[in-house]
Design an enzyme around this catalytic site. Structure first.
Site, PDB file in Angstrom:
ATOM      1  N   HIS A  71      13.317   4.961  12.705  1.00 28.69           N
ATOM      2  CA  HIS A  71      12.829   4.472  11.402  1.00 28.69           C
ATOM      3  C   HIS A  71      13.450   5.626  11.048  1.00 28.69           C
ATOM      4  O   HIS A  71      14.008   6.591  11.928  1.00 28.69           O
ATOM      5  CB  HIS A  71      11.462   4.904  11.115  1.00 28.69           C
ATOM      6  CG  HIS A  71      11.058   4.921   9.467  1.00 28.69           C
ATOM      7  ND1 HIS A  71      11.715   5.802   8.601  1.00 28.69           N
ATOM      8  CD2 HIS A  71       9.934   3.521   9.156  1.00 28.69           C
ATOM      9  CE1 HIS A  71      11.145   5.621   7.499  1.00 28.69           C
ATOM     10  NE2 HIS A  71      10.430   4.496   7.430  1.00 28.69           N
ATOM     11  N   HIS A 123       6.604   4.303  13.193  1.00 33.98           N
ATOM     12  CA  HIS A 123       7.146   5.741  11.914  1.00 33.98           C
ATOM     13  C   HIS A 123       5.901   6.372  11.096  1.00 33.98           C
ATOM     14  O   HIS A 123       6.194   7.103  10.378  1.00 33.98           O
ATOM     15  CB  HIS A 123       7.801   4.796  10.987  1.00 33.98           C
ATOM     16  CG  HIS A 123       7.698   3.999  10.257  1.00 33.98           C
ATOM     17  ND1 HIS A 123       7.159   2.043  11.237  1.00 33.98           N
ATOM     18  CD2 HIS A 123       6.419   4.046   9.092  1.00 33.98           C
ATOM     19  CE1 HIS A 123       6.212   1.756  10.201  1.00 33.98           C
ATOM     20  NE2 HIS A 123       5.711   2.365   9.168  1.00 33.98           N
ATOM     21  N   GLU A 177      -0.502  -9.049  -1.575  1.00 32.73           N
ATOM     22  CA  GLU A 177      -0.884  -8.006  -0.125  1.00 32.73           C
ATOM     23  C   GLU A 177      -2.747  -7.428  -0.499  1.00 32.73           C
ATOM     24  O   GLU A 177      -2.215  -6.154  -0.065  1.00 32.73           O
ATOM     25  CB  GLU A 177       0.097  -7.154   0.900  1.00 32.73           C
ATOM     26  CG  GLU A 177      -0.787  -7.235   1.626  1.00 32.73           C
ATOM     27  CD  GLU A 177       0.692  -6.366   2.764  1.00 32.73           C
ATOM     28  OE1 GLU A 177       1.637  -7.186   3.562  1.00 32.73           O
ATOM     29  OE2 GLU A 177      -0.136  -5.292   3.054  1.00 32.73           O
ATOM     30  N   ASP A 218       0.936  -1.392   0.335  1.00 26.56           N
ATOM     31  CA  ASP A 218       0.412   0.032   0.100  1.00 26.56           C
ATOM     32  C   ASP A 218       1.014   1.673  -0.207  1.00 26.56           C
ATOM     33  O   ASP A 218       0.134   2.258   0.244  1.00 26.56           O
ATOM     34  CB  ASP A 218      -0.685   0.100   0.867  1.00 26.56           C
ATOM     35  CG  ASP A 218      -0.102  -0.540   2.534  1.00 26.56           C
ATOM     36  OD1 ASP A 218       1.663  -0.244   2.878  1.00 26.56           O
ATOM     37  OD2 ASP A 218      -1.035  -0.836   3.252  1.00 26.56           O
ATOM     38  N   GLU A 235      -2.031   5.042   2.530  1.00 25.71           N
ATOM     39  CA  GLU A 235      -2.178   3.808   2.622  1.00 25.71           C
ATOM     40  C   GLU A 235      -3.367   3.521   2.320  1.00 25.71           C
ATOM     41  O   GLU A 235      -4.211   2.924   1.378  1.00 25.71           O
ATOM     42  CB  GLU A 235      -1.316   2.766   3.416  1.00 25.71           C
ATOM     43  CG  GLU A 235       0.391   2.961   3.529  1.00 25.71           C
ATOM     44  CD  GLU A 235       0.488   3.576   4.441  1.00 25.71           C
ATOM     45  OE1 GLU A 235      -0.158   4.712   5.277  1.00 25.71           O
ATOM     46  OE2 GLU A 235       1.602   4.589   4.750  1.00 25.71           O
TER      47      GLU A 235
HETATM   48  C1  UD1 Z   1       6.903   4.576   3.626  1.00 20.45           C
HETATM   49  C2  UD1 Z   1       5.629   4.297   3.474  1.00 20.45           C
HETATM   50  C3  UD1 Z   1       4.841   3.476   4.076  1.00 20.45           C
HETATM   51  C4  UD1 Z   1       5.290   2.810   4.951  1.00 20.45           C
HETATM   52  C5  UD1 Z   1       7.000   3.108   4.824  1.00 20.45           C
HETATM   53  C6  UD1 Z   1       7.735   1.653   5.368  1.00 20.45           C
HETATM   54  C7  UD1 Z   1       4.468   5.617   2.011  1.00 20.45           C
HETATM   55  C8  UD1 Z   1       3.217   6.788   1.244  1.00 20.45           C
HETATM   56  N1  UD1 Z   1       4.356   5.503   2.823  1.00 20.45           N
HETATM   57  O1  UD1 Z   1       6.449   5.073   4.828  1.00 20.45           O
HETATM   58  O2  UD1 Z   1       3.568   2.897   3.814  1.00 20.45           O
HETATM   59  O3  UD1 Z   1       5.193   1.480   5.902  1.00 20.45           O
HETATM   60  O4  UD1 Z   1       7.115   3.732   3.746  1.00 20.45           O
HETATM   61  O5  UD1 Z   1       8.565   1.774   6.445  1.00 20.45           O
HETATM   62  O6  UD1 Z   1       4.469   4.907   0.945  1.00 20.45           O
HETATM   63  N2  UD1 Z   1      14.780   8.324   4.583  1.00 20.45           N
HETATM   64  C9  UD1 Z   1      15.855   8.505   4.229  1.00 20.45           C
HETATM   65  N3  UD1 Z   1      16.049   6.877   4.441  1.00 20.45           N
HETATM   66  C10 UD1 Z   1      15.435   5.679   4.014  1.00 20.45           C
HETATM   67  C11 UD1 Z   1      14.129   5.530   4.163  1.00 20.45           C
HETATM   68  C12 UD1 Z   1      13.765   7.046   4.142  1.00 20.45           C
HETATM   69  O7  UD1 Z   1      16.327   9.059   4.785  1.00 20.45           O
HETATM   70  O8  UD1 Z   1      16.276   4.238   3.253  1.00 20.45           O
HETATM   71  C13 UD1 Z   1      13.492   9.011   5.125  1.00 20.45           C
HETATM   72  C14 UD1 Z   1      13.958  10.184   3.985  1.00 20.45           C
HETATM   73  O9  UD1 Z   1      14.187  11.527   4.441  1.00 20.45           O
HETATM   74  C15 UD1 Z   1      12.565  10.101   3.574  1.00 20.45           C
HETATM   75  C16 UD1 Z   1      11.545   9.896   5.316  1.00 20.45           C
HETATM   76  O10 UD1 Z   1      12.256   8.869   5.487  1.00 20.45           O
HETATM   77  O11 UD1 Z   1      11.977  11.636   2.847  1.00 20.45           O
HETATM   78  C17 UD1 Z   1       9.897   9.181   4.811  1.00 20.45           C
HETATM   79  O12 UD1 Z   1       9.853   8.766   3.823  1.00 20.45           O
HETATM   80  P1  UD1 Z   1       8.769   7.826   2.838  1.00 20.45           P
HETATM   81  O13 UD1 Z   1       9.360   6.875   1.761  1.00 20.45           O
HETATM   82  O14 UD1 Z   1       8.277   9.180   2.307  1.00 20.45           O
HETATM   83  O15 UD1 Z   1       7.266   7.786   4.133  1.00 20.45           O
HETATM   84  P2  UD1 Z   1       7.680   6.656   5.411  1.00 20.45           P
HETATM   85  O16 UD1 Z   1       7.079   6.865   6.448  1.00 20.45           O
HETATM   86  O17 UD1 Z   1       8.903   5.661   5.441  1.00 20.45           O
HETATM   87  N1  UDP Z   2      12.154  -4.072  10.161  1.00 20.98           N
HETATM   88  C1  UDP Z   2      13.352  -4.590   9.606  1.00 20.98           C
HETATM   89  N2  UDP Z   2      13.770  -3.445  10.546  1.00 20.98           N
HETATM   90  C2  UDP Z   2      13.534  -2.739  11.049  1.00 20.98           C
HETATM   91  C3  UDP Z   2      12.351  -2.555  11.848  1.00 20.98           C
HETATM   92  C4  UDP Z   2      11.772  -3.379  10.899  1.00 20.98           C
HETATM   93  O1  UDP Z   2      13.497  -5.340   8.718  1.00 20.98           O
HETATM   94  O2  UDP Z   2      14.746  -2.323  11.832  1.00 20.98           O
HETATM   95  C5  UDP Z   2      10.793  -4.897   8.852  1.00 20.98           C
HETATM   96  C6  UDP Z   2       9.801  -6.137  10.044  1.00 20.98           C
HETATM   97  O3  UDP Z   2      10.502  -7.441  10.006  1.00 20.98           O
HETATM   98  C7  UDP Z   2       9.061  -5.669   8.961  1.00 20.98           C
HETATM   99  C8  UDP Z   2       8.949  -5.063   8.416  1.00 20.98           C
HETATM  100  O4  UDP Z   2      10.701  -4.639   8.247  1.00 20.98           O
HETATM  101  O5  UDP Z   2       8.979  -7.685   7.936  1.00 20.98           O
HETATM  102  C9  UDP Z   2       8.310  -4.156   8.095  1.00 20.98           C
HETATM  103  O6  UDP Z   2       8.573  -2.539   7.859  1.00 20.98           O
HETATM  104  P1  UDP Z   2       7.833  -1.576   8.293  1.00 20.98           P
HETATM  105  O7  UDP Z   2       7.469  -1.881   9.486  1.00 20.98           O
HETATM  106  O8  UDP Z   2       8.793  -0.696   7.430  1.00 20.98           O
HETATM  107  O9  UDP Z   2       6.252  -1.352   7.132  1.00 20.98           O
HETATM  108  P2  UDP Z   2       5.255  -1.184   6.947  1.00 20.98           P
HETATM  109  O10 UDP Z   2       5.343  -2.944   7.761  1.00 20.98           O
HETATM  110  O11 UDP Z   2       4.273  -0.781   8.591  1.00 20.98           O
HETATM  111  O12 UDP Z   2       4.309  -0.675   6.234  1.00 20.98           O
END
Ligand code: UD1
Ligand code: UDP
Length: 385
Positions: A244, A211, A120, A98, A134
């Site tokens: 995160h 997060h 999913e 999502d 999402e």
């Molecule tokens: C995204 C997804 C969310 C999912 C989550 C998993 C959307 C809208 N949201 O949210 O559904 O649960 O990923 O973790 O698609 N960042 C880094 N390095 C990384 C990853 C993220 O620096 O490797 C930072 C960046 O500043 C980025 C911010 O995190 O802009 C947010 O990342 P983003 O993918 O926009 O949203 P998430 O909250 O991670």
């Molecule tokens: N996870 C990971 N390292 C971490 C935290 C979570 O590998 O430090 C894994 C976790 O086991 C699960 C996945 O990340 O498989 C979940 O991802 P996240 O929580 O980022 O996204 P969501 O499931 O909420 O979309």
């Protein structure tokens, strides 16, 4: 007969973890040409998963920016994926879950009249702003996809209520359990010295991950406040929180817990370390979707830090509780589980409502059947517990 061309698109950590078993299986399947494209909506958190599972991408849009907006992700992913789909001309595009990458991937495929398979599919809260964005991404994907791989029968029922052709909706189990079956080991040794130093016998470990966009700001402050309260109430508690990389998450978590002697704040862990850590934790507190699916399989009780969940199966099984984001309520629920052995034992049971480790196999076979390469479809996933 020419090879079936399947293009898998992923952008974030959970998509990579949940698609890894399927992409690997498709790569080994005769008659299938499997290609992987990344939007890299996440960067470091994505790369650490790809590396662990040995996934190599043919395309990488590298779109991540600090504190990116939803519009930035959607626009950059859509533009980049358009070029990739035009070049690859796949028979099927696969997207997972999502995220905004998932939605943009399905939309880009639709614009090229390419069939979309949604892994999913069918999770719903019924609340358009929770989780945000999402819930709406899922519904949009429900409309854009031609093959819907619902993890559970509840997800299938959600989809069927929206009237897709029923023969295109399949209950497969969640691929996250396929991944989990490859990572958890009884005698796992952590590489991180900070985790090696945690005494899981002497301390009760609270494992926390939070997060979600809708929890940024006040709700996350409430959650962190509750963690501070719990640490001061129970001397034997040790908090482990892999934080995160979203700066909005990091600022709040470090402000509340950065100096606490019994709070171990870490960078995001690779799934191998994270899954083995979860298997050893006493209690899990999270707003993550994937962790809500994994913890029940490992027999770890979960407090879900959200108002609503699209994953009701573990709550129904009695191994997860919807805790919300109020400081006081989280403290009350956790205190109950930390002081009442019977209540704790009642929740610390391994249940597997989300999968049996064979979801990827079922999805692969449904794809082959849809394209006329397999005479009959696989049996649906039915939980044993
Ligand atoms: C995204 C997804 C969310 C999912 C989550 C998993 C959307 C809208 N949201 O949210 O559904 O649960 O990923 O973790 O698609 N960042 C880094 N390095 C990384 C990853 C993220 O620096 O490797 C930072 C960046 O500043 C980025 C911010 O995190 O802009 C947010 O990342 P983003 O993918 O926009 O949203 P998430 O909250 O991670
Ligand atoms: N996870 C990971 N390292 C971490 C935290 C979570 O590998 O430090 C894994 C976790 O086991 C699960 C996945 O990340 O498989 C979940 O991802 P996240 O929580 O980022 O996204 P969501 O499931 O909420 O979309």
């Amino acid at each position: 007969m020419s090879d079936l061309k399947v293009l898998s698109i992923i952008g974030t950590r959970p998509e990579a973890i949940k698609m890894a078993p399927l992409v690997r299986l498709l790569g080994k399947t005769a008659g299938v040409q499997s290609t992987l494209a990344l939007t890299a909506q996440h960067r470091e958190m994505l790369d650490q998963v790809l590396q662990l599972f040995g996934l190599r991408a043919s395309h990488d849009l590298d779109i991540m920016r600090p504190e990116q907006s939803l519009t930035h992700i959607t626009a950059r992913a859509l533009e980049g994926l358009e070029r990739i789909i035009a070049a690859e001309v796949p028979d099927l595009v696969l997207v997972q879950g999502d995220t905004t990458t998932t939605f943009a991937g399905a939309l880009a495929a639709f614009y090229h009249r390419v069939a979309v398979g949604h892994v999913e599919a069918g999770l719903r809260t019924g609340d358009r702003y929770a989780p945000f964005p999402e819930e709406i991404n899922r519904r949009l994907n429900g409309v854009l996809s031609e093959l819907h791989f619902a993890p559970t029968s509840a997800a299938r029922d959600n989809l069927l209520a929206e009237n897709p052709p029923p023969e295109q909706v399949h209950v497969t189990g969640n691929t996250v359990i396929d991944a989990l079956r490859t990572t958890v080991r009884p005698h796992f040794c952590f590489a991180d010295p900070a985790l090696v130093s945690v005494d899981f016998a002497a301390n009760r470990v609270l494992l926390v991950e939070a997060h979600r966009r809708e929890n940024l700001g006040e709700p996350l402050e409430q959650i962190c406040g509750a963690l501070v309260d719990l640490l001061s109430r129970f001397d034997d508690l040790r908090l482990v929180f892999p934080v995160h990389r979203n700066p909005g998450v990091r600022r709040t978590v470090y402000r509340f817990l950065g100096d606490h002697p019994r709070a171990l704040l870490l960078d995001p862990l690779d799934p191998l370390s994270f899954h083995n850590l979860m298997a050893r934790a006493h209690l899990v507190l999270t707003d993550s979707g994937g962790i809500q699916e994994e913890a029940p399989s490992l027999g770890r009780p979960v407090l879900v830090l959200r108002r609503v969940t699209e994953r009701p199966e573990a709550v129904r099984a009695g191994t997860a509780l919807l805790a919300g984001t109020s400081r006081q309520h989280i403290v009350e629920l956790a205190t109950h589980l930390l002081t009442d052995d019977e209540a704790y034992r009642g929740m610390a049971r391994a249940v597997n409502p989300y999968g049996d480790g064979r979801a990827s196999e079922r999805i692969r076979d449904h794809i082959l059947h849809y394209f006329g390469r397999l005479p009959s479809p696989p049996e649906p996933f039915t939980p044993l517990d």
